[in-house]
Design an enzyme around this catalytic site. Sequence first.
Site, PDB file in Angstrom:
ATOM      1  N   TYR A   6      -0.882  -0.693  10.204  1.00  0.00           N
ATOM      2  CA  TYR A   6      -1.043  -1.030   8.821  1.00  0.00           C
ATOM      3  C   TYR A   6       0.342  -0.753   7.925  1.00  0.00           C
ATOM      4  CZ  TYR A   6      -3.477  -1.174   4.040  1.00  0.00           C
ATOM      5  OH  TYR A   6      -3.896  -1.581   2.900  1.00  0.00           O
ATOM      6  N   SER A  35       0.772  -1.259   0.060  1.00  0.00           N
ATOM      7  CA  SER A  35       0.028  -0.076  -0.050  1.00  0.00           C
ATOM      8  C   SER A  35       0.828   1.118   0.112  1.00  0.00           C
ATOM      9  CB  SER A  35      -0.733   0.015   1.131  1.00  0.00           C
ATOM     10  OG  SER A  35      -1.503   1.199   1.421  1.00  0.00           O
TER      11      SER A  35
END
Length: 265
Positions: free
Chosen positions: A160, A147
């Site tokens: 994350y 990401s």
Amino acid sequence: MHTPEYSITGETAVITGASQGIGRSIAETLAAGGADVAICSRAQERIDPVADAIEEECEGSALAVECNVRDRESVERFIERTIEEFGDIDCLVNNAGGEFVAPFEDISPNGWNAVMDLNVTGTVHCTQVVGETMRQSGGGRIVNLSSVNGQHAAPGESHYGAAKAAIIRLTETLAVEWAGEGIRVNCVAPGLIQTPGVAETLGIESEAMPPREQVDRRIGYGEDVADVVQFLCSPAASFMTGETLTVKGVPRPGNSMEHDLGLER
Ligand SMILES: NC(=O)c1ccc[n+]([C@@H]2O[C@H](COP(=O)([O-])OP(=O)(O)OC[C@H]3O[C@@H](n4cnc5c(N)ncnc54)[C@H](OP(=O)(O)O)[C@@H]3O)[C@@H](O)[C@H]2O)c1
């Protein structure tokens, strides 16, 4: 004259977390391109309709298996079933992942472990199990989902971001370790993509979606990621390994994910 080869017709691809969102787009794109796909999610009733739609509309076949990537035995059963159905596995797409947004000080040990388990350990389980079969069969291609949060810091994304940064370094390391085995390992790092997961986590709904052809936009489609995954799986990318391709438009100032979250620096 050289013609680039983007086709994956006749290959077998495993895509994790394909009941919705980016994983579903990747499964549909690869199957439309002629690959047989083995797809999983944690619930058979959520993954079956995706396989049915693929079987109806795409050139390739689909096998749907219930599998929790956080559970090693569940992954082993999924891969055994895939080999029974299709034989050798050519491509693995480690897509299953997710998050919740929270300030670092509010993340409980359970919350931290859940994000690490799903995004990192799940990828490790699938890569070790499929990697073993790829080494025996003489090679393969692995694409991991990172990401932009694994590339750049964003408040509320410590767990994350750490997990997705780990995916980038895992990709680079495996590319080196497995280069001699004929296994290419690459990564995609999407920006904000409209998926059910994003709608739930960030509350960003699809009415914000601009035309797919428009590059200057804050939010993309699953297909934007799927197209790049197909390229990385294809012979056209045969001299690429250990790379992370960022898949995002160019959000206008004041029209970005950070803006939506109130996190703009
Ligand atoms: N959307 C974005 O903006 C964005 C940006 C950058 C990176 N990514 C990454 O792209 C990937 C897909 O994101 P998304 O937005 O499409 O997610 P999503 O809409 O939440 O879909 C996640 C998929 O993973 C499955 N899944 C969740 N936990 C699983 C587990 N333990 N085992 C097996 N399958 C599991 C879900 O199926 P079930 O619920 O049926 O199990 C679902 O099919 C993730 O790795 C995410 O981190 C997304």
